[in-house]
Write a protein that holds these residues in place. Structure first.
Motif, PDB file in Angstrom:
ATOM      1  N   LEU A  23       0.825  -1.195   0.000  1.00 44.25           N
ATOM      2  CA  LEU A  23       0.000   0.000   0.000  1.00 44.25           C
ATOM      3  C   LEU A  23       0.868   1.257   0.000  1.00 44.25           C
ATOM      4  CD1 LEU A  23      -3.002   1.017   0.271  1.00 44.25           C
ATOM      5  CD2 LEU A  23      -2.548   1.212   2.715  1.00 44.25           C
ATOM      6  N   TYR A  24       2.038   1.168   0.612  1.00 48.37           N
ATOM      7  CA  TYR A  24       2.938   2.329   0.698  1.00 48.37           C
ATOM      8  C   TYR A  24       3.994   2.286  -0.408  1.00 48.37           C
ATOM      9  CZ  TYR A  24       0.489   2.293   5.054  1.00 48.37           C
ATOM     10  OH  TYR A  24      -0.519   2.268   5.966  1.00 48.37           O
ATOM     11  N   ALA A  25       4.516   1.081  -0.656  1.00 51.22           N
ATOM     12  CA  ALA A  25       5.570   0.955  -1.670  1.00 51.22           C
ATOM     13  C   ALA A  25       5.030   1.200  -3.074  1.00 51.22           C
ATOM     14  CB  ALA A  25       6.203  -0.434  -1.584  1.00 51.22           C
ATOM     15  N   ASN A  26       3.761   0.842  -3.332  1.00 49.71           N
ATOM     16  CA  ASN A  26       3.174   1.005  -4.666  1.00 49.71           C
ATOM     17  C   ASN A  26       2.407   2.318  -4.823  1.00 49.71           C
ATOM     18  OD1 ASN A  26       4.134  -1.546  -4.948  1.00 49.71           O
ATOM     19  ND2 ASN A  26       2.166  -2.546  -5.318  1.00 49.71           N
ATOM     20  N   SER A  27       2.428   3.154  -3.801  1.00 44.35           N
ATOM     21  CA  SER A  27       1.602   4.368  -3.835  1.00 44.35           C
ATOM     22  C   SER A  27       2.166   5.444  -4.756  1.00 44.35           C
ATOM     23  CB  SER A  27       1.470   4.940  -2.419  1.00 44.35           C
ATOM     24  OG  SER A  27       2.741   5.406  -1.952  1.00 44.35           O
ATOM     25  N   GLY A  28       3.487   5.404  -5.026  1.00 42.05           N
ATOM     26  CA  GLY A  28       4.110   6.449  -5.812  1.00 42.05           C
ATOM     27  C   GLY A  28       4.326   7.720  -5.027  1.00 42.05           C
ATOM     28  N   LEU A  29       4.038   7.681  -3.758  1.00 44.91           N
ATOM     29  CA  LEU A  29       4.161   8.888  -2.927  1.00 44.91           C
ATOM     30  C   LEU A  29       5.538   9.023  -2.300  1.00 44.91           C
ATOM     31  CD1 LEU A  29       0.704   8.613  -1.091  1.00 44.91           C
ATOM     32  CD2 LEU A  29       1.299  10.184  -2.952  1.00 44.91           C
ATOM     33  N   PHE A  30       6.324   7.916  -2.337  1.00 49.51           N
ATOM     34  CA  PHE A  30       7.598   7.926  -1.629  1.00 49.51           C
ATOM     35  C   PHE A  30       8.710   7.354  -2.508  1.00 49.51           C
ATOM     36  CE2 PHE A  30       4.107   6.826   1.282  1.00 49.51           C
ATOM     37  CZ  PHE A  30       4.074   7.980   2.060  1.00 49.51           C
ATOM     38  N   ASP A  31       9.919   7.742  -2.203  1.00 48.08           N
ATOM     39  CA  ASP A  31      11.106   7.092  -2.769  1.00 48.08           C
ATOM     40  C   ASP A  31      11.362   5.875  -1.886  1.00 48.08           C
ATOM     41  OD1 ASP A  31      13.584   6.188  -3.486  1.00 48.08           O
ATOM     42  OD2 ASP A  31      14.576   8.154  -3.401  1.00 48.08           O
ATOM     43  N   ASN A  32      11.130   4.686  -2.429  1.00 49.76           N
ATOM     44  CA  ASN A  32      11.172   3.471  -1.610  1.00 49.76           C
ATOM     45  C   ASN A  32      12.570   3.126  -1.111  1.00 49.76           C
ATOM     46  OD1 ASN A  32       8.449   3.252  -2.008  1.00 49.76           O
ATOM     47  ND2 ASN A  32       8.603   1.699  -3.634  1.00 49.76           N
ATOM     48  N   ASP A  33      13.599   3.778  -1.686  1.00 46.42           N
ATOM     49  CA  ASP A  33      14.974   3.538  -1.233  1.00 46.42           C
ATOM     50  C   ASP A  33      15.490   4.640  -0.307  1.00 46.42           C
ATOM     51  OD1 ASP A  33      15.409   1.089  -2.618  1.00 46.42           O
ATOM     52  OD2 ASP A  33      15.564   2.230  -4.480  1.00 46.42           O
ATOM     53  N   LYS A  34      14.625   5.573   0.041  1.00 44.10           N
ATOM     54  CA  LYS A  34      15.006   6.698   0.877  1.00 44.10           C
ATOM     55  C   LYS A  34      14.728   6.373   2.345  1.00 44.10           C
ATOM     56  CE  LYS A  34      13.882  11.637   1.357  1.00 44.10           C
ATOM     57  NZ  LYS A  34      13.015  12.713   0.804  1.00 44.10           N
ATOM     58  N   ALA A  35      15.728   6.591   3.218  1.00 42.35           N
ATOM     59  CA  ALA A  35      15.538   6.318   4.647  1.00 42.35           C
ATOM     60  C   ALA A  35      14.479   7.249   5.214  1.00 42.35           C
ATOM     61  CB  ALA A  35      16.851   6.504   5.396  1.00 42.35           C
ATOM     62  N   LEU A  36      13.679   6.722   6.105  1.00 41.36           N
ATOM     63  CA  LEU A  36      12.577   7.515   6.661  1.00 41.36           C
ATOM     64  C   LEU A  36      13.078   8.768   7.378  1.00 41.36           C
ATOM     65  CD1 LEU A  36      10.959   5.009   5.893  1.00 41.36           C
ATOM     66  CD2 LEU A  36       9.851   5.066   8.135  1.00 41.36           C
ATOM     67  N   ILE A  37      14.270   8.691   7.928  1.00 45.26           N
ATOM     68  CA  ILE A  37      14.798   9.841   8.671  1.00 45.26           C
ATOM     69  C   ILE A  37      15.050  11.027   7.750  1.00 45.26           C
ATOM     70  CG2 ILE A  37      17.269   9.309   8.444  1.00 45.26           C
ATOM     71  CD1 ILE A  37      17.534  10.009  11.446  1.00 45.26           C
ATOM     72  N   ASP A  38      15.163  10.749   6.413  1.00 47.37           N
ATOM     73  CA  ASP A  38      15.413  11.820   5.440  1.00 47.37           C
ATOM     74  C   ASP A  38      14.129  12.342   4.810  1.00 47.37           C
ATOM     75  OD1 ASP A  38      18.174  11.617   5.835  1.00 47.37           O
ATOM     76  OD2 ASP A  38      18.345   9.992   4.356  1.00 47.37           O
ATOM     77  N   TYR A  39      12.953  11.861   5.248  1.00 43.94           N
ATOM     78  CA  TYR A  39      11.671  12.328   4.692  1.00 43.94           C
ATOM     79  C   TYR A  39      11.461  13.796   5.042  1.00 43.94           C
ATOM     80  CZ  TYR A  39       9.690   7.783   3.311  1.00 43.94           C
ATOM     81  OH  TYR A  39       9.434   6.602   2.687  1.00 43.94           O
TER      82      TYR A  39
END
Length: 771
Positions: free
Chosen positions: A193-209
Motif C-alpha cells: 500500500l505504501y511501496a506502490n503508492s508512488g508517494l515515496f522514494d522506496n529507497d530513501k531512509a525515513l529519517i530523510d523524509y
C-alpha cells in the motif's frame, strides 16, 4: 414416605417426582439406570474420571437441552447450539435445565461484574431517578452506549496508541524493511500500500523524509493505490500508517484476537489511562451527576461490601423499588463470597471459580420454579468459610421448588445434600457404575472410595522438613497487598492459603513469579482440547512414538500422524465421521474405511514389537509403561501413572476427559521437567478426596528430590500436609492483603483471627477459637 418410596407416583403438584434415567452409556457409563429425586438437592460424586460428568452433563443436561430445542421450529433450531442425542435409552420426567459450569465468562473489555450481573443496570436506573443534576435516562450512564460513553476512549477507560519508535526503524527505507510490524513486512499486502503508492522514494531512509512526506506516511492523503487482486488490479484507498493500524488493530478487542496477534499487538502499542475521563469510561455529563456527592463511576469502584452500605443509606421515595433490588443483588454477591469485588472489575480478569459464582448470582433473583439447576464443582476456588455461604445459596434454589444437581468432591457440600449418587468404583474403564444412591448418612458407611474418605479424617503431619534457605518477598503492594513481606522457605512444601480475594494469587502468581521467572508453573489455565488432541499428543509423547516407528521401519515419521501423511483419507485421521443432518442432530459414527484406527492400511502394516501405531494408541498408560523401553517415552508414561492416570488410553480424545483429568495431565507434562521451584495454583481442582492423597504423594516426591513446591490452596488436607503455611487475610479485597501467619500447620492451630485456623480446628475436632 421417603423420596425413594414414591416409585414414580405423582406428588401433590401433579408432577412426577423423579428423573428416571435408563440405560445410560455415554463415554464410560456402563448401561446404568437410576432415579434422582426432583425438587431436592442431589450431589453426584466419585473419583476423578469415574463418569460423574458423563452422567450429569453429557446425559441429563444434554438431553434436557436437546428436548427443549426440539420444541422450536426448524428455522430457530438452526440458530441454536446443537445438542446431540446422548447414548441413553430414556431420560424421563425432565424439566428445563440451566447449567452453571466452570467455563470462564467470555467477556471483552466492556464486560464487567456490574454488567454481567445486571447490577450496574440497576445502579444506572437509580442515578437516572435521583441523581443530581438530572442527565437523562439510564442509558446516559452506560459506558457501552454512545449516550453515556466517554467520546475520547469510547467507554473503555483507557487509550492504546501506536508506539512509532517501536513500529518504525527510521534509519531504513521502505525497501529495507523500515516497517517493523510483521504484518507490514516487505512484500506483504500492507507494505505494498505504501511501496506502490508512488508517494515515496522506496529507497530513501525515513529519517530523510520531508515533513510533508512524514505526515503523508503516518496520517494519509487523498489517493488511490493500484494493488494486485485475484489475477487483476484494484484501486485501494490510501491510508496512513497510524490510521490503518488503528482501524485494523486498535479498534478490535484484544480478547477477540488470536494469541499470536495479541502478543504482536502488545509489542507495538503503549497503553495509558484515558486523559479525558481518567479511566471512568463516561462522558462529563454522566460524571457530573451525583448521589450524596459521589458519581456513578466512584460507586462502581467501591468494593461490594462498601457499596451496599452506601446504597442502604440512600433515602429516596421515588426509587425505593430500585434500591431494594440493588441491595438484594449486592447481598447475593456478598453471600456467595464475592464482596471483595467491585462492579467495574472486568470479567476477563475473574478466575474460573469467581466466574461460576457470578453466574450463580444471576439465577438467585429468578422466580422460575420446577427448573433443573446443574452445577459443576461450585466449591472450586472457595475457602471452607465461603463454602458454607455457597451451600446456603444452593439450598435457596432448591427451596424455590427447583431440582439442584451438583457435581462435587467437597465434603461440606456432600454433607448438606438431600440425596447423593456415588459413581465409580474407579476411573475410566474401572468406573461408570452407580456404587451408591441414597441419603448421605448411608454413604458414610458405604465401601466406596467416597464413603471411605468421608469416614476418615487426615491428621496433621507430625514431622516437618527443614528449609535449605529462604526466598524473600519484600514490600509487596500490588493490588490489595498491604506492604507484604514474607520469607518463602526453599526445599520444602509450602501452602499459601486464605479466603477468596485475600491476595494469595497476587502474592505468588504475580509478585513471586516476577522474581522467579524460571519456576515451573502449573496453573488453572484451560487445557486445549479438540478432537485431534490426545494424552499422547498433549504430553509430547506422540512425537517420540512417531520417531520410534519411523526408525524401526525405515520410513518417514509423518506416516504415523493422524494429522498428516498417514491419516485415513475418509475421516482425515479422526477415526469418526460426522454427518450433518441439517435441522436434525448431527450423527457421529465410526469410520468404516479405517474402522476407527485413524490411519491408512499400509501404515498399520508397520509395527514395533508386533504392535501397530493404532495398537499403541489403544494402550492404557499402565500397559504402555510395560511395552516401551525407550527412556524418553517411559518418563512421560510414568508421569501419567504418577498422577493417577494409568487407566487413560494414549489415543483417547482430550475432549472426553473430565476437569480433574485435564488438570492432572497438565501436571504430568511438567513432572518430567527439571526445575528447582514448582508453583501450583489450586491443584486439587476437580480432584476427589482419594485423588488428593495421590497428589500429596507426588508433591512429596518432588520435594524429596530437592525441589521447592509452593501451592496456592484451600483444601484442608493439603494444608495439614504442608511443611510451612502462609495464611493471608483476614478477609478479601481491601480487608485482606495481610500475612496473618507464617509457620507449620501445627502452629497455625493456635492463631486467633484466622479463618483457616478456625476451620482447621473444626476439621480436627478441636474446640473453636474466637475470630
Amino acid at each position: 414416605m421417603s423420596p425413594t418410596q414414591h416409585n414414580g407416583h405423582r406428588d401433590h403438584a401433579g408432577y412426577l417426582d423423579h428423573i428416571e434415567i435408563t440405560g445410560a452409556r455415554e463415554n464410560n457409563l456402563k448401561n446404568i439406570s437410576l432415579r434422582i429425586p426432583k425438587r431436592q438437592l442431589t450431589v453426584v460424586t466419585g473419583v476423578s474420571g469415574s463418569g460423574k460428568s458423563s452422567l450429569v452433563f453429557d446425559t441429563i443436561a444434554a438431553e434436557a437441552q436437546r428436548q427443549l430445542n426440539e420444541t422450536f421450529t426448524t428455522f430457530v433450531r438452526n440458530r441454536l447450539p446443537r445438542h446431540g442425542r446422548p447414548e441413553v435409552d430414556t431420560v424421563d420426567n425432565l424439566s428445563a435445565a440451566i447449567v452453571v459450569d466452570q467455563k470462564r465468562i467470555v467477556g471483552n473489555s466492556r464486560s464487567t461484574v456490574g454488567t454481567i450481573t445486571d447490577t450496574y443496570a440497576l445502579l444506572r436506573l437509580l442515578f437516572s431517578r435521583v441523581g443530581m443534576p438530572y442527565v437523562g435516562s439510564s442509558n446516559a450512564f452506560s459506558f457501552n452506549d454512545p449516550a453515556g460513553m466517554c467520546p475520547e476512549c469510547e467507554g473503555l477507560g483507557r487509550k492504546v496508541t501506536l508506539d512509532l519508535a517501536v513500529f518504525l526503524d527510521r534509519t531504513r527505507s521502505l525497501n529495507d524493511g523500515a516497517l517493523l510490524h510483521p504484518n507490514f513486512a516487505v512484500g506483504g499486502w500492507y507494505w505494498k500500500l505504501y511501496a506502490n503508492s508512488g508517494l515515496f522514494d522506496n529507497d530513501k531512509a525515513l529519517i530523510d523524509y520531508t515533513e510533508s512526506e512524514w505526515q503523508t506516511l503516518l496520517y494519509g492523503t487523498d489517493a488511490k493505490v493500484a494493488l494486485e487482486w485475484a489475477g487483476g488490479e484494484i484501486d485501494s484507498r490510501y491510508e496512513g500508517l497510524v490510521e490503518r493500524f488503528t482501524r485494523v488493530y486498535l479498534k478490535k478487542d484484544p480478547g477477540e484476537m488470536s494469541d499470536r496477534n495479541r502478543a504482536i499487538l502488545e509489542r507495538f502499542v503503549t497503553p495509558a489511562t484515558c486523559p479525558t475521563c481518567h479511566g471512568a469510561r463516561l462522558n462529563p455529563a454522566a460524571l457530573g451527576c451525583t448521589i450524596d456527592g459521589r458519581n456513578i463511576a466512584e460507586l462502581a469502584d467501591l468494593e461490594v461490601v462498601d457499596l451496599i452500605g452506601v446504597i442502604a443509606a440512600t433515602s429516596t421515595v421515588n426509587a425505593e423499588p430500585v434500591v431494594a433490588s440493588l441491595l438484594e443483588r449486592l447481598g447475593d454477591l456478598i453471600d456467595i463470597g464475592l464482596g471483595y469485588l467491585s462492579l467495574n472489575r472486568e470479567t476477563s480478569t475473574l478466575s474460573g471459580g469467581e466466574a461460576q459464582r457470578i453466574k450463580t448470582v444471576r439465577h438467585l433473583g429468578s422466580s422460575l420454579t420446577e427448573m433443573i439447576y446443574i452445577f459443576d464443582e461450585p466449591s472450586i476456588g472457595l475457602h471452607p468459610r465461603d463454602v458454607i455461604r455457597l451451600t446456603g445459596l444452593l439450598r435457596r434454589l432448591r427451596d424455590k421448588g427447583n431440582t439442584v444437581l451438583v457435581v462435587e468432591h467437597d465434603r461440606d457440600v456432600i454433607e448438606i445434600a438431600d440425596h447423593v449418587v456415588d459413581i465409580g468404583p474407579g476411573a475410566g474403564a474401572d468406573g461408570g457404575e452407580v456404587v451408591y444412591s441414597g441419603e448421605v448418612s448411608g454413604l458414610a458407611g458405604a465401601p466406596t472410595p467416597t464413603g471411605t474418605h468421608l469416614r476418615r479424617r487426615m491428621p496433621i503431619k507430625a514431622v516437618f522438613r527443614t528449609p535449605t534457605h529462604s526466598m524473600p518477598i519484600e514490600h509487596a503492594t500490588r493490588h490489595n497487598l498491604d506492604d507484604v513481606g514474607v520469607d518463602l522457605p526453599a526445599g520444602v512444601f509450602t501452602v499459601v492459603t486464605g479466603v477468596a480475594g485475600s491476595g494469595k494469587s497476587t502474592l505468588i502468581n504475580e509478585v513471586f513469579l516476577a522474581a522467579h521467572p524460571d519456576a515451573i508453573v502449573i496453573d488453572q489455565a484451560a487445557v486445549g482440547v479438540s478432537l485431534r488432541s490426545t494424552p499422547a499428543t498433549y504430553t509430547g509423547m506422540m512425537d517420540e512414538i512417531r520417531k520410534l516407528f519411523a526408525k524401526v521401519n525405515g520410513v518417514r515419521p509423518a506416516l504415523f500422524s493422524g494429522n498428516s501423511a498417514g491419516a485415513c483419507p475418509e475421516c482425515q485421521g479422526l477415526g469418526i465421521i460426522y454427518t450433518d443432518l441439517a435441522f436434525m442432530d448431527g450423527l457421529k459414527s465410526t469410520c468404516e474405511r479405517c474402522a476407527g484406527s485413524r490411519f491408512r492400511p499400509e501404515v498399520l502394516e508397520h509395527r514395533v514389537r508386533g504392535r501397530s501405531i493404532a495398537d499403541v494408541l489403544r494402550m492404557r498408560a499402565a500397559e504402555a509403561a510395560e511395552f516401551f523401553v525407550e527412556k524418553r517415552i517411559q518418563q512421560i508414561v510414568q508421569a501419567m501413572i504418577d498422577v493417577g492416570l494409568d487407566y487413560l488410553t494414549l489415543g483417547q480424545p482430550m475432549s472426553t476427559l473430565s476437569g480433574g483429568e485435564c488438570q492432572r495431565i497438565k501436571l504430568a507434562t511438567e513432572l518430567h521437567k527439571s526445575g528447582t521451584v514448582y508453583v501450583m495454583d489450586e491443584p486439587t481442582t476437580g480432584l476427589h478426596m482419594a485423588d488428593v492423597a495421590h497428589l500429596l504423594g507426588i508433591i512429596d516426591r518432588l520435594v524429596d528430590r530437592g525441589n521447592s513446591v509452593i501451592v496456592i490452596e484451600h483444601d484442608l488436607d493439603v494444608v495439614k500436609n504442608a511443611d510451612w503455611v502462609v495464611d493471608l487475610g483476614p478477609e478479601g479485597g481491601s480487608a485482606g492483603g495481610r500475612v496473618l501467619f507464617e509457620g507449620t500447620p501445627a502452629d497455625l492451630l493456635g492463631t486467633a483471627g484466622s479463618h483457616t485456623a478456625a476451620f482447621l480446628r473444626q476439621d480436627l475436632g478441636l474446640p473453636p477459637m474466637t475470630i
